[in-house]
Design an enzyme around this catalytic site. Sequence first.
Site, PDB file in Angstrom:
ATOM      1  N   SER A 255       0.842  -1.195   0.000  1.00 23.85           N
ATOM      2  CA  SER A 255       0.000   0.000   0.000  1.00 23.85           C
ATOM      3  C   SER A 255       0.873   1.240   0.000  1.00 23.85           C
ATOM      4  O   SER A 255       2.025   1.214   0.440  1.00 23.85           O
ATOM      5  CB  SER A 255      -0.920   0.021   1.228  1.00 23.85           C
ATOM      6  OG  SER A 255      -0.191   0.243   2.405  1.00 23.85           O
ATOM      7  N   LYS A 256       0.324   2.344  -0.487  1.00 23.73           N
ATOM      8  CA  LYS A 256       1.048   3.608  -0.580  1.00 23.73           C
ATOM      9  C   LYS A 256       1.491   4.097   0.793  1.00 23.73           C
ATOM     10  O   LYS A 256       2.536   4.723   0.932  1.00 23.73           O
ATOM     11  CB  LYS A 256       0.140   4.653  -1.245  1.00 23.73           C
ATOM     12  CG  LYS A 256       0.858   5.920  -1.657  1.00 23.73           C
ATOM     13  CD  LYS A 256       1.766   5.704  -2.838  1.00 23.73           C
ATOM     14  CE  LYS A 256       2.415   6.990  -3.306  1.00 23.73           C
ATOM     15  NZ  LYS A 256       3.366   6.788  -4.393  1.00 23.73           N
ATOM     16  N   ARG A 257       0.719   3.771   1.819  1.00 26.05           N
ATOM     17  CA  ARG A 257       1.061   4.223   3.170  1.00 26.05           C
ATOM     18  C   ARG A 257       2.366   3.604   3.672  1.00 26.05           C
ATOM     19  O   ARG A 257       3.041   4.163   4.515  1.00 26.05           O
ATOM     20  CB  ARG A 257      -0.065   3.863   4.147  1.00 26.05           C
ATOM     21  CG  ARG A 257      -1.322   4.713   3.991  1.00 26.05           C
ATOM     22  CD  ARG A 257      -2.422   4.215   4.878  1.00 26.05           C
ATOM     23  NE  ARG A 257      -2.837   2.855   4.515  1.00 26.05           N
ATOM     24  CZ  ARG A 257      -3.695   2.137   5.196  1.00 26.05           C
ATOM     25  NH1 ARG A 257      -4.237   2.611   6.298  1.00 26.05           N
ATOM     26  NH2 ARG A 257      -4.032   0.924   4.806  1.00 26.05           N
TER      27      ARG A 257
END
Length: 507
Positions: A255-257
């Site tokens: 995920s981008k996080r």
Amino acid sequence: MFNNQIRLRFAPSPTGFLHIGSLRTALFTYIIAKKLNGKFILRIEDTDQKREVEGAIDKLIKIFDWMNIKFDEGPHIKGNFGPYIQTQRLEIYNKYSQELLKKGGAYYCFCDEETLKKNREEQIKKNLPPRYNKNCRNLKEDEIKKRIINKEFFVIRQKMPIQGTTIVYDELRGNIEFNNENLDDHVLIKSNGIPTYQFANVVDDHLMEITHVTRAEEWISSFPKNVLLYQSFNWEAPKFIHFPIVLNKEGGKLSKRQGDVSVEDYKEKGYLSEALINFCALMGWHPKDENEILNLNQIIDIFEIKDMRVSSAVFDIEKLNWMNGHYIRNKPLDELTKMCLPYLEKAGLIKIINEQKYKILSIEKIIDFNYLKKIIGLEQERMKKLSEIGELVKFFFIDKLDYDLELLKWKKSDLKIILENLKLAKEELEKIQDTEFLKENLEKILINLTKKTGVGELLWPLRVALSGQKFSPGPFEIAEILGKKKCLERIERAIKELQIANLKLQI
């Protein structure tokens, strides 16, 4: 259906940048197509118009060009099975949805969102899985016509079997069995006439004569719906290959996080396409021997579908960095230098004038390609990403360095010894002619001097005086590139700062 021509497709949605997991899917699809002497097709699945990002198709094609993965057919290449963009095929989906209705494989559903919401709430209260209750499944023909004439809201749903089991075959997992009572009568055509992924996907794969469907294992839950749809049309289904999911090192989804997930991110940070291809190919497949460094042609040559794993693949950034460093070290220096140019410019170190001339911004000095090549060559062994080059070589482009006096010290040597050793080094370097200020000569003279001073006691502070860095190439290599005048200036500056520090200690 099939005419002995192997055909595989990569069918992304134009919803943004290319996800690293999608690249892995596209890569394996390409590898299988080429291994089987087949065609690799790009099809854009843009039926979810709300999520479409302007320019995403062009960016997608450009990133595949950068990866040197070429399509045989697609929206940008002429082919006999177009259009290759789904919203340009709406008449086709309308035709086949009507055909499916006549065959009894689908039905009109007039339940609006409010009705569906109430239905879901009732099922949840009864601890039942929320799914459509088949309320419109057995409507009479007259009622259906009347409601359509009255322009009532409707969708078209797939009529799934209610009893028994559906067995599907995955090339990696073998037979997978599903209880039909758990299958939902899902929507095929939405109220606006746009098909869902599940319907358009099957129709397109059939009409485009796709022989192998490749996708992530998260689509296995929809596998029986797809196979039953083929059966409803009396079409031959392609072979299905569901690739294992890609997880981060903690076991969760990428995920981008938690870090970069788009291929464009990795390109911008200076990862090479060869490294990304090699790395992605090893997420779910491994060669039989221990050699993990493989170019795309080598992978295609030894790849076999049966060698793929079904367990989850792990995205290990440390391994990618190691692999990228390997490819950087093996790049021809001319090519690597050209690749580093935009990163040097972005770091504010140089301004590119033309292919052979560059301005050092801090001192308004013009340098040529060969000078830059020498600098890049020094760091080629240490680089893991192209984006690191600015930080690694900035000391070559700065007029005056700031010194950490503690860093100038070799182990437990005191400042006085370091000061004297730098003075000795300066005296020896001053004797060398400008034209003789070369690595071999510098090494010979300074190594001879270390017999008097000690190796670390001389070469460590000299290297730090020239670079200002804790980690850098050796002093001989740095000195040759800087030249005699700049070397002496830096050593003199380090000496002055050491003298000031030494005076303070005496006070």
